[in-house]
Design an enzyme around this catalytic site. Sequence first.
Site, mmCIF file in Angstrom:
data_model
loop_
_atom_site.group_PDB
_atom_site.id
_atom_site.type_symbol
_atom_site.label_atom_id
_atom_site.label_comp_id
_atom_site.label_asym_id
_atom_site.label_seq_id
_atom_site.Cartn_x
_atom_site.Cartn_y
_atom_site.Cartn_z
ATOM 1 N N GLU A 143 0.832 -1.196 0.000
ATOM 2 C CA GLU A 143 0.000 0.000 0.000
ATOM 3 C C GLU A 143 0.870 1.250 0.000
ATOM 4 O OE1 GLU A 143 -3.094 -0.262 2.969
ATOM 5 O OE2 GLU A 143 -3.610 -2.282 2.304
ATOM 6 N N CYS B 202 3.423 8.314 1.385
ATOM 7 C CA CYS B 202 3.899 7.350 2.369
ATOM 8 C C CYS B 202 4.095 6.023 1.631
ATOM 9 C CB CYS B 202 2.861 7.203 3.482
ATOM 10 S SG CYS B 202 3.248 5.903 4.672
ATOM 11 N N CYS C 189 6.005 -7.640 6.865
ATOM 12 C CA CYS C 189 7.050 -7.166 7.778
ATOM 13 C C CYS C 189 7.382 -8.263 8.766
ATOM 14 C CB CYS C 189 6.565 -5.921 8.518
ATOM 15 S SG CYS C 189 7.810 -5.207 9.616
ATOM 16 N N CYS D 128 5.569 -6.218 15.618
ATOM 17 C CA CYS D 128 5.025 -5.302 16.626
ATOM 18 C C CYS D 128 3.555 -5.649 16.912
ATOM 19 C CB CYS D 128 5.131 -3.850 16.156
ATOM 20 S SG CYS D 128 6.831 -3.316 15.901
ATOM 21 N N CYS E 284 0.457 -3.608 15.187
ATOM 22 C CA CYS E 284 0.556 -3.219 13.775
ATOM 23 C C CYS E 284 -0.004 -4.291 12.836
ATOM 24 C CB CYS E 284 2.021 -2.957 13.447
ATOM 25 S SG CYS E 284 2.298 -2.442 11.747
ATOM 26 N N SER F 213 11.319 5.897 8.782
ATOM 27 C CA SER F 213 10.899 5.451 10.107
ATOM 28 C C SER F 213 11.364 4.025 10.357
ATOM 29 C CB SER F 213 9.373 5.522 10.198
ATOM 30 O OG SER F 213 8.936 5.114 11.473
ATOM 31 N N CYS G 6 -1.564 5.160 10.157
ATOM 32 C CA CYS G 6 -0.409 4.424 10.683
ATOM 33 C C CYS G 6 -0.824 3.068 11.237
ATOM 34 C CB CYS G 6 0.243 5.181 11.833
ATOM 35 S SG CYS G 6 0.893 6.757 11.355
HETATM 36 N N1 SAH Z 1 8.821 -0.410 10.328
HETATM 37 C C1 SAH Z 1 8.923 1.022 10.417
HETATM 38 C C2 SAH Z 1 8.027 1.712 9.453
HETATM 39 C C3 SAH Z 1 6.556 1.598 9.775
HETATM 40 S S1 SAH Z 1 6.040 3.193 10.019
HETATM 41 C C4 SAH Z 1 8.703 1.454 11.843
HETATM 42 O O1 SAH Z 1 8.398 0.611 12.673
HETATM 43 O O2 SAH Z 1 8.893 2.625 12.158
HETATM 44 C C5 SAH Z 1 4.533 3.051 10.717
HETATM 45 C C6 SAH Z 1 4.430 3.739 12.063
HETATM 46 O O3 SAH Z 1 3.140 3.445 12.572
HETATM 47 C C7 SAH Z 1 5.417 3.174 13.071
HETATM 48 O O4 SAH Z 1 5.779 4.176 13.992
HETATM 49 C C8 SAH Z 1 4.578 2.139 13.748
HETATM 50 O O5 SAH Z 1 5.090 1.773 14.989
HETATM 51 C C9 SAH Z 1 3.273 2.855 13.850
HETATM 52 N N2 SAH Z 1 2.125 1.983 14.066
HETATM 53 C C10 SAH Z 1 2.008 0.680 13.809
HETATM 54 N N3 SAH Z 1 0.791 0.235 14.155
HETATM 55 C C11 SAH Z 1 0.128 1.297 14.637
HETATM 56 C C12 SAH Z 1 -1.186 1.476 15.125
HETATM 57 N N4 SAH Z 1 -2.069 0.480 15.188
HETATM 58 N N5 SAH Z 1 -1.525 2.716 15.523
HETATM 59 C C13 SAH Z 1 -0.652 3.756 15.440
HETATM 60 N N6 SAH Z 1 0.579 3.632 14.970
HETATM 61 C C14 SAH Z 1 0.975 2.415 14.584
#
Ligand code: SAH
Length: 345
Positions: A96, A109, A116, A120, A123, A195, A337
Amino acid sequence: MEHTAGKPDLRSFTYEELEAFLIEMGEKRFRAGQVFAWLSKGAQSFDEMTNLSKPLREKLAQTSMLSRAHIAEKYVSKIDGTVKYLIEFDDGECVETVVMRYHHGVTVCISSQVGCAMGCGFCASTIGGKKRDLLAGEILLQVILAQDDIGERISNIVMMGIGEPLDNFENVRRFLINVNDARGLNIGYRHISLSTCGLVDGIDRLAQMDIPITLSISLHAPNDEIRGRTMPVNRRYPIRELLAACRRYQAVTTRRISFEYAMIDGVNDSAADAAELARLLKGILCHVNLIPVNTVAERSYRRSSTAALKRFISVLEEAGIPATVRRTLGADISASCGQLRQKRL
Ligand code: SAH
């Protein structure tokens, strides 16, 4: 260099590599400029490169390939005009890509991997794991396709889509160099954010590139105990090591670091958490981006209340740490995000 079916992707070569490749073929140096221009315009076949002779186009097709992608689906938010694309590559895999409009310009973005591997807990991108890395050319194509589709120049790039960019370092490195190249898309490093969930080795390699992009760290917790609950990467690189890498990065680039902090109700959003975070970030030139956690069907986290957000910000600000709440865009098309996923919807 990544090869597909034994052939290198021409769009993933840097300009200098492309030049060397063509010279080795017996071509003149200036050909690189012509080919690079086609690649940056998004050419998807050698036949489009009409200012090259037919024999050269055939020779290129024999010795190299072109990363290809198209927009498979498109969703436009009725709330704020945010556009989400499902971009499909030659092997049928999808990622996406999201276009957001801010007063200072158009931001895209982009994704760096199909899925991935970081795991986390909050996510959606990591559900189902990582399928594969994207080639530099495939990352670039997301910018080109989005720009062509909206018919406006994209001014800013955030590498905050699907995937962990520093887990695909070499391809991301080439992408950054190529998207910045004045002979190509010419997007300034200062208009690019990357990021990461905190891969320390990758942060050090990025520092070595010494390019003035903005580094965003997905911190999301003020200590290892809380961070370890939601982010498996914290076992490999605990907060102390991560912040040491941030300090090294800052020493080299002198850039302000952005810390992302997803506010999760009852998990990391108390005043004590804010105070602990402020102590942690002391001495780092930074900015904290608070993101009320977005709902993901498979996850049970709830977003913090407005009162908790306000309290958190005021504790940080009193400690002299600038913080803002990130605006939620594209809420009706799951473009926020953490909501991006590799699958077709
Ligand atoms: N792998 C990288 C790039 C992903 S960026 C990273 O971890 O930074 C996407 C951002 O959204 C990251 O800061 C991630 O932690 C955050 N994110 C993931 N799931 C989310 C959610 N459910 N709500 C808000 N932010 C989230």
